[in-house]
Design an enzyme around this catalytic site. Structure first.
Site, PDB file in Angstrom:
ATOM      1  N   GLU A  12    -130.544 -42.824  42.939  1.00 55.35           N
ATOM      2  CA  GLU A  12    -129.542 -43.212  43.938  1.00 55.35           C
ATOM      3  C   GLU A  12    -128.619 -44.281  43.386  1.00 55.35           C
ATOM      4  O   GLU A  12    -129.080 -45.230  42.738  1.00 55.35           O
ATOM      5  CB  GLU A  12    -130.271 -43.728  45.180  1.00 55.35           C
ATOM      6  CG  GLU A  12    -129.756 -43.177  46.470  1.00 55.35           C
ATOM      7  CD  GLU A  12    -129.897 -41.672  46.596  1.00 55.35           C
ATOM      8  OE1 GLU A  12    -128.885 -40.970  46.406  1.00 55.35           O
ATOM      9  OE2 GLU A  12    -131.003 -41.206  46.884  1.00 55.35           O
ATOM     10  N   HIS A  13    -127.321 -44.123  43.658  1.00 50.99           N
ATOM     11  CA  HIS A  13    -126.290 -45.040  43.152  1.00 50.99           C
ATOM     12  C   HIS A  13    -126.277 -45.048  41.620  1.00 50.99           C
ATOM     13  O   HIS A  13    -126.004 -46.076  40.997  1.00 50.99           O
ATOM     14  CB  HIS A  13    -126.484 -46.459  43.710  1.00 50.99           C
ATOM     15  CG  HIS A  13    -126.108 -46.562  45.166  1.00 50.99           C
ATOM     16  ND1 HIS A  13    -124.821 -46.740  45.593  1.00 50.99           N
ATOM     17  CD2 HIS A  13    -126.866 -46.462  46.287  1.00 50.99           C
ATOM     18  CE1 HIS A  13    -124.797 -46.778  46.920  1.00 50.99           C
ATOM     19  NE2 HIS A  13    -126.019 -46.597  47.364  1.00 50.99           N
ATOM     20  N   THR A  14    -126.603 -43.914  41.041  1.00 52.20           N
ATOM     21  CA  THR A  14    -126.585 -43.782  39.577  1.00 52.20           C
ATOM     22  C   THR A  14    -125.363 -43.002  39.107  1.00 52.20           C
ATOM     23  O   THR A  14    -124.969 -43.129  37.947  1.00 52.20           O
ATOM     24  CB  THR A  14    -127.846 -43.041  39.082  1.00 52.20           C
ATOM     25  OG1 THR A  14    -127.950 -41.820  39.808  1.00 52.20           O
ATOM     26  CG2 THR A  14    -129.088 -43.877  39.296  1.00 52.20           C
TER      27      THR A  14
ATOM     28  N   ALA B  25    -125.462 -36.616  58.218  1.00 51.38           N
ATOM     29  CA  ALA B  25    -126.850 -37.068  58.096  1.00 51.38           C
ATOM     30  C   ALA B  25    -127.197 -37.412  56.652  1.00 51.38           C
ATOM     31  O   ALA B  25    -128.351 -37.675  56.325  1.00 51.38           O
ATOM     32  CB  ALA B  25    -127.805 -35.989  58.614  1.00 51.38           C
ATOM     33  N   GLY B  26    -126.208 -37.384  55.778  1.00 50.02           N
ATOM     34  CA  GLY B  26    -126.480 -37.662  54.372  1.00 50.02           C
ATOM     35  C   GLY B  26    -127.074 -36.465  53.650  1.00 50.02           C
ATOM     36  O   GLY B  26    -127.618 -36.594  52.552  1.00 50.02           O
TER      37      GLY B  26
ATOM     38  N   SER C 268    -123.299 -32.006  54.413  1.00 50.25           N
ATOM     39  CA  SER C 268    -122.608 -30.900  55.085  1.00 50.25           C
ATOM     40  C   SER C 268    -121.207 -30.740  54.508  1.00 50.25           C
ATOM     41  O   SER C 268    -120.661 -29.640  54.500  1.00 50.25           O
ATOM     42  CB  SER C 268    -122.542 -31.149  56.589  1.00 50.25           C
ATOM     43  OG  SER C 268    -121.666 -32.217  56.897  1.00 50.25           O
ATOM     44  N   SER C 269    -120.633 -31.832  54.005  1.00 48.72           N
ATOM     45  CA  SER C 269    -119.274 -31.735  53.456  1.00 48.72           C
ATOM     46  C   SER C 269    -119.254 -30.855  52.200  1.00 48.72           C
ATOM     47  O   SER C 269    -118.410 -29.975  52.069  1.00 48.72           O
ATOM     48  CB  SER C 269    -118.692 -33.119  53.169  1.00 48.72           C
ATOM     49  OG  SER C 269    -119.476 -33.835  52.251  1.00 48.72           O
TER      50      SER C 269
ATOM     51  N   ASP D 193    -123.275 -33.690  45.017  1.00 53.30           N
ATOM     52  CA  ASP D 193    -123.441 -32.765  46.142  1.00 53.30           C
ATOM     53  C   ASP D 193    -122.872 -31.390  45.833  1.00 53.30           C
ATOM     54  O   ASP D 193    -123.484 -30.363  46.106  1.00 53.30           O
ATOM     55  CB  ASP D 193    -122.740 -33.320  47.389  1.00 53.30           C
ATOM     56  CG  ASP D 193    -123.142 -34.747  47.692  1.00 53.30           C
ATOM     57  OD1 ASP D 193    -124.096 -35.235  47.059  1.00 53.30           O
ATOM     58  OD2 ASP D 193    -122.493 -35.368  48.558  1.00 53.30           O
TER      59      ASP D 193
HETATM   60  P1  ADP Z   1    -122.375 -35.399  55.183  1.00 50.95           P
HETATM   61  O1  ADP Z   1    -121.767 -34.712  54.022  1.00 50.95           O
HETATM   62  O2  ADP Z   1    -123.417 -36.371  54.797  1.00 50.95           O
HETATM   63  O3  ADP Z   1    -122.877 -34.467  56.231  1.00 50.95           O
HETATM   64  P2  ADP Z   1    -119.687 -36.346  55.471  1.00 50.95           P
HETATM   65  O4  ADP Z   1    -119.087 -37.402  56.310  1.00 50.95           O
HETATM   66  O5  ADP Z   1    -119.527 -36.408  54.007  1.00 50.95           O
HETATM   67  O6  ADP Z   1    -121.227 -36.276  55.882  1.00 50.95           O
HETATM   68  O7  ADP Z   1    -119.117 -34.942  55.912  1.00 50.95           O
HETATM   69  C1  ADP Z   1    -119.111 -34.569  57.282  1.00 50.95           C
HETATM   70  C2  ADP Z   1    -117.754 -33.935  57.604  1.00 50.95           C
HETATM   71  O8  ADP Z   1    -117.655 -32.639  56.976  1.00 50.95           O
HETATM   72  C3  ADP Z   1    -117.569 -33.667  59.068  1.00 50.95           C
HETATM   73  O9  ADP Z   1    -117.083 -34.812  59.744  1.00 50.95           O
HETATM   74  C4  ADP Z   1    -116.543 -32.541  59.052  1.00 50.95           C
HETATM   75  O10 ADP Z   1    -115.256 -33.047  58.829  1.00 50.95           O
HETATM   76  C5  ADP Z   1    -116.949 -31.747  57.815  1.00 50.95           C
HETATM   77  N1  ADP Z   1    -117.869 -30.645  58.171  1.00 50.95           N
HETATM   78  C6  ADP Z   1    -119.117 -30.449  57.719  1.00 50.95           C
HETATM   79  N2  ADP Z   1    -119.658 -29.328  58.242  1.00 50.95           N
HETATM   80  C7  ADP Z   1    -118.731 -28.783  59.046  1.00 50.95           C
HETATM   81  C8  ADP Z   1    -118.685 -27.620  59.888  1.00 50.95           C
HETATM   82  N3  ADP Z   1    -119.726 -26.802  60.006  1.00 50.95           N
HETATM   83  N4  ADP Z   1    -117.545 -27.400  60.567  1.00 50.95           N
HETATM   84  C9  ADP Z   1    -116.478 -28.232  60.473  1.00 50.95           C
HETATM   85  N5  ADP Z   1    -116.483 -29.333  59.698  1.00 50.95           N
HETATM   86  C10 ADP Z   1    -117.573 -29.625  58.990  1.00 50.95           C
HETATM   87 MG    MG Z   2    -120.683 -35.665  52.441  1.00 54.75          MG
END
Ligand code: ADP
Ligand code: MG
Length: 400
Positions: free
Chosen positions: A43-45, A133-134, A137-138, A187
């Protein structure tokens, strides 16, 4: 089927295709998917030229898409209320695209910037990766769009690791330059380059990646991911200040990055740094990189107890030396260990997000209960859980 994973086993495809068809008045050309991830250790690497060891989750983002001949990108998300968002690819770099559209249009834009023949598309997305949630999802969103672009425009990049690395680079560029999040590339790399049943050892010095077998089933183990649901305000500056602290320390030590500090000579290096806080930051980074190596060796040797010890040492270092933990993460880790987890640690950047515990598969429920109870006792919000029993595979077309 495990209760906490229920969402993962429901097929989103029917809803997704229905939404696509009613929104855009035609059928999608195909469906593509990409996984979220959890980082086992390291982490943080990334911004220190170091190592990390993420694993692809079974939770995924799925996209239904059809190509367009013009440069319009039209998109809808089943997970976010709102209208169809429209962006013109020709304006992505200059117009300041905001919100979730930046991740989607940003990827198509970055692929085009890389000289690939990509045009507009209609897209509908849905995900089982919890947002924010870390668990990335992005990147799952970006990688699913990159996989879709590969299929829609016949790029042929999904066919080998070099092509997948090129797609991952475009996803990272979209996140950095269009979505404006200064993330390090872990990621996107794991979402596109993971292999089922393996963790991915990433080396940020040269961008290389190595598959490390992660056979949880053989050891009767599972990973319990605890989404603390905590997000702490005022953390943006914290990430930047850690980064700057590392850069300054590298400069003082006369190395390009902290990766170049030999762990065997750590004490001597620390003695050359005047500031106690900087010494703690450097100690975390250098020992954390060594722990990633130790974890890879332990996994290869089947020494799961050692993996657990390294998880705990990593958490202690992040909490005490790097100071990026928080009460929710510490509570999750302590409660998991009290329930008998082999090891537990915060994962991701910190100040909220998720923790990960290595637990015996038959102790999943008691560990989950222990964490839930500790959160209730501590007056913290209710956590969510996700179980990983099998390391997931990478982004690609949805088959079957
Ligand atoms: P993480 O990557 O940890 O979940 P982030 O803040 O980096 O958190 O990314 C979350 C963002 O990615 C959301 O606020 C949204 O803009 C986008 N995102 C992720 N999944 C979806 C989805 N299924 N539909 C629309 N936007 C999404
Ligand atoms: Mg993200």
């Amino acid at each position: 089927m495990r209760r906490t994973n229920r969402k993962l086993h429901t097929m989103p495809s029917d809803d997704l295709v229905d939404t696509f068809s009613t929104t855009f008045g035609r059928r999608p050309d195909g469906l593509w998917q990409a996984p979220g991830r959890v980082n086992l250790i390291g982490e943080h690497t990334d911004y220190n030229g170091g190592l990390c060891l993420p694993v692809a989750l079974e939770v995924r983002t799925t996209v239904a898409a059809a190509r367009r001949e013009d440069t319009l990108v039209r998109m809808v998300s089943l997970d976010l209320p709102g209208d169809v968002v429209e962006v013109d690819l020709d304006h992505v770099g200059s117009d300041g695209v905001t919100g979730w559209a930046a991740y989607v249009a940003g990827v198509l834009w970055a692929l085009r910037e890389d000289g690939l023949a990509v045009a507009g598309a209609d897209l509908a997305v849905t995900s089982t990766v919890p947002m924010g949630a870390g668990l990335s999802s992005s990147a799952a969103l970006e990688a699913s769009v990159a996989a879709a672009a590969d299929g829609l425009f016949g790029l042929g990049l999904l066919g080998d690791d070099a092509g997948r690395a090129r797609l991952a680079a475009a996803c990272q560029r979209a996140e950095n330059e269009i979505a404006g999040a200064p993330t390090g590339g872990m990621d996107q790399a794991v979402s596109l380059r993971a292999r089922e049943g393996h963790a991915l050892l990433l080396d940020f010095r040269d961008g290389s990646a190595e598959q490390v077998p992660l056979d949880l089933e053989r050891h009767g183990l599972a990973l319990l991911v605890v989404d603390t649901r905590a997000t702490h305000a005022l953390v943006d500056g914290q990430y930047e200040s850690r980064r700057r602290s590392c850069e300054r320390a590298a400069e003082q030590l006369g190395v390009s990055t902290l990766r170049e500090v030999d762990p065997a000579g750590l004490d001597a290096a620390l003695a050359r740094l005047a500031d106690a806080e900087t010494r703690r930051r450097v100690r975390h980074v250098v020992t954390e990189i060594a722990r990633v190596r130790g974890c890879v060796d332990a996994l290869r040797a089947g020494d799961v107890e050692e993996v657990g010890r390294l998880f705990c040492a990593s958490h202690d270092s992040l909490r005490d030396d790097y100071e990026v933990s928080c009460v929710e993460l510490d509570t999750a880790v302590t409660a998991a260990l009290q329930a008998g987890a082999l090891g537990a640690r915060m994962t991701g950047g910190g100040f909220g997000g998720s923790a990960v515990a290595l637990v015996r598969a038959d102790a999943l429920e008691v560990t989950e209960r222990s964490v839930r109870d500790a959160f209730a006792t501590g007056g913290l919000g209710e956590p969510a859980f996700l179980v990983l029993e099998h390391a997931g595979g990478p982004a690609g077309p949805v088959t079957g």
